[in-house]
Design an enzyme around this catalytic site. Structure first.
Site, mmCIF file in Angstrom:
data_model
loop_
_atom_site.group_PDB
_atom_site.id
_atom_site.type_symbol
_atom_site.label_atom_id
_atom_site.label_comp_id
_atom_site.label_asym_id
_atom_site.label_seq_id
_atom_site.Cartn_x
_atom_site.Cartn_y
_atom_site.Cartn_z
ATOM 1 C CG PHE A 252 29.801 -9.529 33.225
ATOM 2 C CD1 PHE A 252 30.349 -8.672 34.169
ATOM 3 C CD2 PHE A 252 29.107 -10.644 33.672
ATOM 4 C CE1 PHE A 252 30.198 -8.911 35.530
ATOM 5 C CE2 PHE A 252 28.943 -10.890 35.030
ATOM 6 C CZ PHE A 252 29.495 -10.018 35.957
ATOM 7 C CB THR B 246 27.667 -20.028 30.810
ATOM 8 O OG1 THR B 246 28.953 -19.424 30.740
ATOM 9 C CG2 THR B 246 27.429 -20.539 32.211
ATOM 10 C CB SER B 247 22.918 -21.361 28.610
ATOM 11 O OG SER B 247 22.911 -20.000 28.960
ATOM 12 C CG HIS C 2 22.965 -16.180 34.403
ATOM 13 N ND1 HIS C 2 22.001 -16.491 33.494
ATOM 14 C CD2 HIS C 2 23.575 -15.064 33.951
ATOM 15 C CE1 HIS C 2 22.016 -15.596 32.506
ATOM 16 N NE2 HIS C 2 22.967 -14.719 32.774
ATOM 17 C CB THR D 172 25.052 -12.122 36.309
ATOM 18 O OG1 THR D 172 25.436 -13.462 35.986
ATOM 19 C CG2 THR D 172 24.964 -11.321 35.038
ATOM 20 C CE1 TYR E 191 22.613 -41.391 10.408
ATOM 21 C CE2 TYR E 191 24.187 -39.746 11.161
ATOM 22 C CZ TYR E 191 22.936 -40.326 11.237
ATOM 23 O OH TYR E 191 22.020 -39.864 12.138
ATOM 24 C CB VAL F 123 25.641 -33.383 15.418
ATOM 25 C CG1 VAL F 123 26.660 -34.289 14.719
ATOM 26 C CG2 VAL F 123 24.524 -34.203 16.024
ATOM 27 N N GLY F 124 27.103 -30.849 14.973
ATOM 28 C CA GLY F 124 28.099 -29.991 14.335
ATOM 29 C C GLY F 124 28.686 -29.011 15.332
#
Ligand SMILES: *Cc1c(COP(=O)(O)O)cnc(C)c1O
Length: 514
Positions: free
Chosen positions: A99, A170-171, A208, A267, A353, A374-375
Site C-alpha cells: 500500500f 497498526t500492530s 494481516h 491487505t 519519578y 513510555v516515551g
C-alpha cells in the site's frame, strides 16, 4: 588532548562542540532541504526497486565510526553515493507496490517541528500541548470518519470514557486492544493463570499477519487463534455465520471467545469484513471487536466510502493509519477505543519519578498508559497540520483522485483479453493477472504471473507486488504514491503490456497511427 591529570575532560572539548549551533542548524537544514527538493525532482527517473545485493552498503561505507568530524557536504555526498542507490523509492510516482506511504509538505513540516520541539510527551504534564492536540486532532478525525460519539474524548463522561491515541503502527494498536480484551475476558472468567490458556481470538485467513503475532505477544495460546476461512464467493470477507460457528464450537468446548479482528480493506485484496453483523456475533459471546482499517480507513473521509465502516458503533475499537493514505508521513496510526479505562488498566504505570499533580487529580490523560512504550513523539502535530493545511475538501479530492486512477487502470486491464481482474476493486488497489491460456493448469498460470512480475520490476520503471488469494497468484497494483499522476499509471500499463508481449512471445507490432 586527552584527559587532564585530575581526570576532567579538557575545557576545549566542552566549549568547542555545539551540536545545536543555530548557524549550523540553518545551514544544514537548508542544505538538506535542497537535497530533498532535488530528490523529489529526480525520483521519477530512478529505478523504483534498487538492484543492489544484500550487504552492498558495507562495501561503500567505513566499518568504524569516524573519530574526527565529517563535513556536512561529505555526508550528503555519501547519501548520493551509498544510500540513494539502495533505496526503494516509495516516493516515486512509479511505486505501485504494497500500500502506498503517502507524504505531503504539511506533514514533513509538522514532523520537522515535532523533532525540533522534541517533547517526550508521556504524561500530560510532560507536554500538555502534545497531549491535548492529540486528543483534539483524533476527535477531528473521528468527526471526519463519522465515528459515533462514544469514541470521542470530548464526549467522555464518568459513564463513557471513549477517546483516541496515536500509535506508531497498526500492530501496536492491535496489541494494546488485545491486551485490554484479554484482561476483560479474564475478569469475566475468573483468574489469570487458570483462564489465559482458554482465551480465543478470531480473524479470517485474510487478516494481516501482525494480528497473529500480536496474539502471541499478548499471551494467547497460538492453538487458540482462529483464522476463519474466507471464500471467493463472498469476496474474501469474513462471513458472520462462519464466525458464529467457530465461536460457538469453542464456547461449547469450554473455551472463552475474547477478541475478533474485523478488517475493512484487507491487505491482500481490500476485502471488507461486515463490521455490524460481525459485532453482533461477537456480542453473543461477549468478545471484543477491533476494526482494522489500516489502509481503507483513509477513504472513509469521503461519504461515498463511509458505508464500509457501518456498524463501527458496535465495535470496541477501531484503527487506521493516515501514514498509509492520508498524506501523513510515517509513523501515524490512529486508534480509538470506546472505553480507555480498559487500556489504562493493563497498560498504566505510576512510578514515583513521574508523579505529578494533574495526573493525580484524574483530570488529565497520560498517553503513556494507552500504549506499549513510555516515551512518544509529538505525532499529532503533523496530522493536525495536514488537516489544517489541506482542509477536508482536498483530503477527499486526494482519495477520489487515486480511486479514479485505479478505476481507469482497471478499465485498461479489462480491455486486454489476456488479463483478468481477480477481485472487485473497492478502493485504489487493482488485483489482476494473466489469465490461464487454453488448457493451462493453475500452477503454470501462477508461474507465468510470477515471471511477469519479475520482468516488470527488473525494468526499474515501476514496482508492483503480488499476493495469493483463493490459491491464485495475483499482481497487486496499488495507486496512491503522492507524486503519481495519470500519465504514470498509463505508462505502467504500457510497461505491463510490453512485458506480457515479451513473456508470451508475441510479435511486437508498431502502434498504428490513428
Ligand atoms: C498495513 C496493514 C497492517 C500493518 O500495519 P503496520 O502499521 O505496519 O503495523 C495491518 N492491517 C492492515 C489491514 C494493513 O493494511
Amino acid at each position: 588532548m586527552g584527559i587532564s591529570q585530575n581526570g576532567d575532560l579538557p575545557l576545549l572539548s566542552i566549549h568547542g562542540f555545539k551540536p545545536l549551533d543555530l548557524d549550523d542548524l540553518r545551514e544544514q537544514v537548508h542544505q538538506t532541504m535542497d537535497f530533498i527538493m532535488d530528490y523529489y525532482k529526480k525520483v521519477e527517473s530512478f529505478p523504483v526497486l534498487p538492484s543492489v545485493q544484500p550487504g552492498y552498503l558495507r562495501h561503500l561505507l567505513p566499518a568504524t565510526p569516524p573519530a574526527e568530524p565529517t563535513t556536512f557536504d561529505a555526508i550528503l555526498c555519501d547519501l548520493h553515493r551509498a544510500i540513494l542507490p539502495g533505496l526503494t523509492h516509495w516516493a516515486s510516482p512509479n511505486f505501485f507496490a504494497y500500500f502506498p506511504a503517502t507524504l505531503s509538505s504539511a506533514a514533513l513540516a509538522g514532523d520537522l517541528l515535532a523533532s525540533a520541539f522534541n517533547p517526550v510527551a508521556f504524561t500530560w504534564l510532560s507536554s500538555p500541548a502534545a497531549t491535548e492536540l492529540e486528543s483534539l486532532v483524533l476527535d477531528w478525525l473521528a468527526h471526519l470518519l463519522r465515528l459515533p460519539s462514544c469514541f470521542l474524548s470530548s464526549s467522555a463522561s464518568a459513564a463513557t470514557r471513549g477517546g483516541g491515541v496515536l500509535h506508531n503502527t497498526t500492530s501496536e494498536a492491535m496489541l494494546c486492544t488485545l491486551v485490554a480484551a484479554r484482561d476483560a475476558a479474564l475478569r469475566r472468567s475468573g483468574g489469570f493463570a487458570a483462564a489465559i490458556s482458554r482465551l480465543v481470538a478470531y480473524g479470517s485467513d485474510q487478516t494481516h499477519s501482525t494480528f497473529f503475532k500480536a496474539c502471541r505477544i499478548a499471551g494467547f495460546d497460538p492453538a487458540n487463534v482462529r483464522s476463519v476461512p474466507t471464500r471467493s464467493e463472498s469476496d474474501f470477507s469474513l462471513e458472520p455465520a462462519r464466525l458464529r460457528a467457530a465461536m460457538a464450537a469453542d464456547a461449547a468446548a469450554g473455551l472463552v471467545p475474547a477478541y475478533v479482528c474485523a478488517t475493512v480493506g484487507t491487505t491482500s485484496s481490500t476485502a471488507v469484513d461486515p463490521v455490524g453483523p460481525i459485532s453482533e456475533v461477537a456480542a453473543e459471546f461477549g468478545a471484543w471487536v477491533h476494526v482494522d482499517a489500516a489502509y481503507a480507513g483513509s477513504a472513509c473521509v469521503c461519504p461515498e466510502f463511509r458505508q464500509y465502516l457501518d456498524g463501527v458503533e458496535r465495535a470496541n475499537s477501531v484503527s487506521f493509519s493516515p501514514h498509509k493514505w492520508l498524506l501523513t508521513c510515517l509513523d501515524c496510526t490512529c486508534l480509538w477505543v470506546r472505553d480507555t479505562r480498559l487500556l489504562t488498566g493493563p497498560l498504566g504505570t505510576d512510578p514515583e519519578y513521574l508523579k505529578n499533580g494533574p495526573s493525580e487529580s484524574g483530570s488529565v490523560v497520560d498517553l503513556k498508559d494507552l500504549q506499549v512504550g513510555v516515551g512518544r513523539r509529538f505525532r499529532s502535530l503533523k496530522l493536525w497540520m495536514v488537516i489544517r493545511t489541506y482542509g477536508v475538501a482536498n483530503l477527499q479530492a486526494h482519495i477520489r483522485s487515486d480511486v479514479e486512477m485505479a478505476r481507469r487502470f482497471e478499465g485498461m486491464v479489462r480491455s486486454d483479453r489476456r488479463f483478468e481482474v481477480v477481485v472487485p476493486r473497492r478502493f485504489a488497489l487493482v488485483c489482476f493477472r494473466l489469465m490461464p491460456r487454453g488448457g493451462m493448469v493453475e500452477a503454470q498460470a501462477d508461474k507465468e504471473n510470477r515471471r511477469l512480475l519479475e520482468m516488470i520490476n527488473a525494468s526499474g520503471r515501476a514496482y508492483i507486488t503480488h499476493t495469493v488469494v483463493g490459491r491464485m497468484y495475483v499482481l497487486r497494483f496499488a495507486v496512491g504514491s503522492t507524486l503519481t499522476e495519470e500519465r504514470h499509471v498509463a505508462s505502467a500499463w504500457e510497461l505491463i503490456k510490453k512485458k506480457a508481449d515479451e513473456l508470451l512471445g508475441v510479435e511486437v507490432s508498431p502502434v498504428p497511427n490513428i
